[in-house]
Design an enzyme around this catalytic site. Sequence first.
Site, mmCIF file in Angstrom:
data_model
loop_
_atom_site.group_PDB
_atom_site.id
_atom_site.type_symbol
_atom_site.label_atom_id
_atom_site.label_comp_id
_atom_site.label_asym_id
_atom_site.label_seq_id
_atom_site.Cartn_x
_atom_site.Cartn_y
_atom_site.Cartn_z
ATOM 1 N N ASP A 235 0.884 -1.155 0.000
ATOM 2 C CA ASP A 235 0.000 0.000 0.000
ATOM 3 C C ASP A 235 0.930 1.215 0.000
ATOM 4 O O ASP A 235 2.099 1.126 0.396
ATOM 5 C CB ASP A 235 -0.950 -0.005 1.207
ATOM 6 C CG ASP A 235 -2.141 0.931 0.980
ATOM 7 O OD1 ASP A 235 -2.066 1.787 0.063
ATOM 8 O OD2 ASP A 235 -3.145 0.832 1.708
HETATM 9 C C1 BGC Z 1 -4.921 3.370 0.004
HETATM 10 C C2 BGC Z 1 -5.061 2.369 -1.118
HETATM 11 C C3 BGC Z 1 -4.852 3.066 -2.430
HETATM 12 C C4 BGC Z 1 -3.479 3.720 -2.419
HETATM 13 C C5 BGC Z 1 -3.159 4.453 -3.694
HETATM 14 C C6 BGC Z 1 -3.649 4.186 -0.090
HETATM 15 O O1 BGC Z 1 -3.675 5.243 0.796
HETATM 16 O O2 BGC Z 1 -4.977 2.698 1.244
HETATM 17 O O3 BGC Z 1 -6.321 1.765 -1.064
HETATM 18 O O4 BGC Z 1 -4.992 2.175 -3.485
HETATM 19 O O5 BGC Z 1 -3.440 4.659 -1.376
HETATM 20 O O6 BGC Z 1 -3.925 5.617 -3.784
#
Ligand code: BGC
Length: 668
Positions: A235
């Site tokens: 993530d």
């Molecule tokens: C989120 C993800 C997301 C990623 C990219 C993170 O903060 O938890 O779900 O895909 O950012 O934006």
Amino acid sequence: MEQAPYTNQDLDVETRVEDLLARMTLDEKVSILKGKNFWVTPPVKRLGLPSFGMTDGPHGVGPHSSGWRKSTYFPTSISMGSTWNPEIARTFGEALGRETRASNRHVILGPGVNIQRSPMCGRTFEYLTEDPFLNGELAVAIVEGVQSTRISACVKHFAANNQETRRMSVSAEVSERALQEVYLPAFKAAVTRGNAWSVMACYNRVNGVFGCENHDLLTRRLRDEWGFTGFVVSDWFATKGTSGAASCLNAGLTLEMPGKLKNKYKTGQVIAAVQGGDVTMATLDEHARRMLRAMIRTGLLDDPARVPAGVKNVPAHHEIAKKIAMEGMVLLKNEGNLLPLDAGNVGSIAVLGPNAGKKHGMWGGSSQIRAQHEITPLAGLKKRCGTAVSIVKNPAGAGAAIVFVGLNHRPGNDSEGMDRKRYDLPAKQEELILDTVAANPRTIVVLVNGSPVGMERWIDKVPAVLEAWYGGMEAGTVIAGILFGDVNPSGKLPVSFPKQLADSPAHASPETFPGGDKVFYREGIFVGYRHFDTRGVEPRFCFGHGLSFTTFGYSDMRLDTTTVGAGGTVTATCTVTNTGTRPGAEVVQCYVRDVEASVERPDKELKSFAKVHLQPGESRVVSFTLGKEAFSFYDETKGAWVAEPGKFEVLVGASSRDIRLSATVTLA
Ligand code: BGC
């Protein structure tokens, strides 16, 4: 010059991958394991390998991750969860794949399949359900739909990311049985059945170890047990708290995102780790191989004319968004058949409440969508009413009053990065409902929100309630369609609505939600209706609940055998009849109850379901085939799934608490 095998799209994926890998230098291999920037990997120019791109998110292509362009705004995931319709999920996945391709990306960062453990999780709206079986069925369909367009799905957030509070550090302390029975099944199904090409490792720790350096999750389970052939991406910024590149690489984290900003996979350091023996060359090769496999699977090196074409924002996709909303909205209450309203008779309607004219697409954190259009409830009603029905502000004297309340995506509501602050609706909204119903007994509450809300202050006074969720770009059209009976609602709750937060199994104490450094999942497997039904706690609206403008009769339950032997199955059949006067759809739910077990088991567990569309008077025979998995639990002492011999009840009904038919089967 002879064509290099890796560029030859007539060769199989593995041959191409191995050929390309063999041509790469150590530097080049390391370079593709991290972002060039926020959304893409760096190209390898020497080999003609372009950048490989990712974009959010679960219910449409996010503008922040693909050039601020517009895309189709599909209803949010909880709405998809309420459709109980894998066919729609597959069609949606396909459309999402095409929109991703049209946005010049190769991976869509979804579906989100974390279990809705608490109504207070800020991202409940981005997840599908509290039930592991429904979760898996929908996840597989979405993944297959997306990947049929040669775009990679990215199943997130692996694992036990069930809250936003301290999401970058909290450790979910969760038992092996709960992981196996509740939190992991959808990930497992998406990989073993859906063949997901990528998975996103979570921010949080699971039993003390960060998702990004969790060998147990990323290698032992994902690769070794489930046979995952794709890549794991962190993530965004999730490697921050880990002990570093070697630890993450050795655990099974392939791609670190985003790039540049304080990343751990620094080229020099990774190369030093390989040369110093902290990371073996075989491990590094395996990571590079997984990235290349994804690149080739998604057509990065192929003639665009031979890759499924991208298209976005087309009427066909808007139509899918509408279909999800039509099947995903849930009629919670309809006393005296107040709904549907008769446009020829009602005269006027009063439209009130903060969500009547509000748009939600551009909010919600990483799942925001810049929609080409978003029909608000008020706009939808105006269009539907035309000149036949007048829309007024004063409920007194109106033919009916419609109050649009609920939440929004502001911090502390349904939002990423922070959990909800209050379970009930804001007091002002509750007062608006009470004042409205005092002025007009024909009051309908329409909830626009993405997670369960408390209703105790007003629910008994209000005759009709529609849960509309965040219904995407066509939400207003569909809401008006339901209120006036053009659309017969067929959504069923994918999550229980507790009367009060204290009834929710995650909310036994501050240690169980939101916790501190650790959050203790003391309820174990008793999540959602597994808790309410086993502990005899009455929810306000139960899992699987949802009304229709027609009625359905259930009859003739039969099992093809009363005894199931090793490796055998039992097929339950029953007849479902539309006994009302309108066409409609029913979600027929099949639960299993273990009558005699050596461990505590839930009162019932969903093991199959079918959505049937029926004309008035029409009947359909529905059948459910249950194998050993349907009767098994995870035995912690044996470290294995076990189906114990003995009696089981097969329960078929319209919700978890509206069981219409049952029969007993014995496992030999
Ligand atoms: C989120 C993800 C997301 C990623 C990219 C993170 O903060 O938890 O779900 O895909 O950012 O934006």
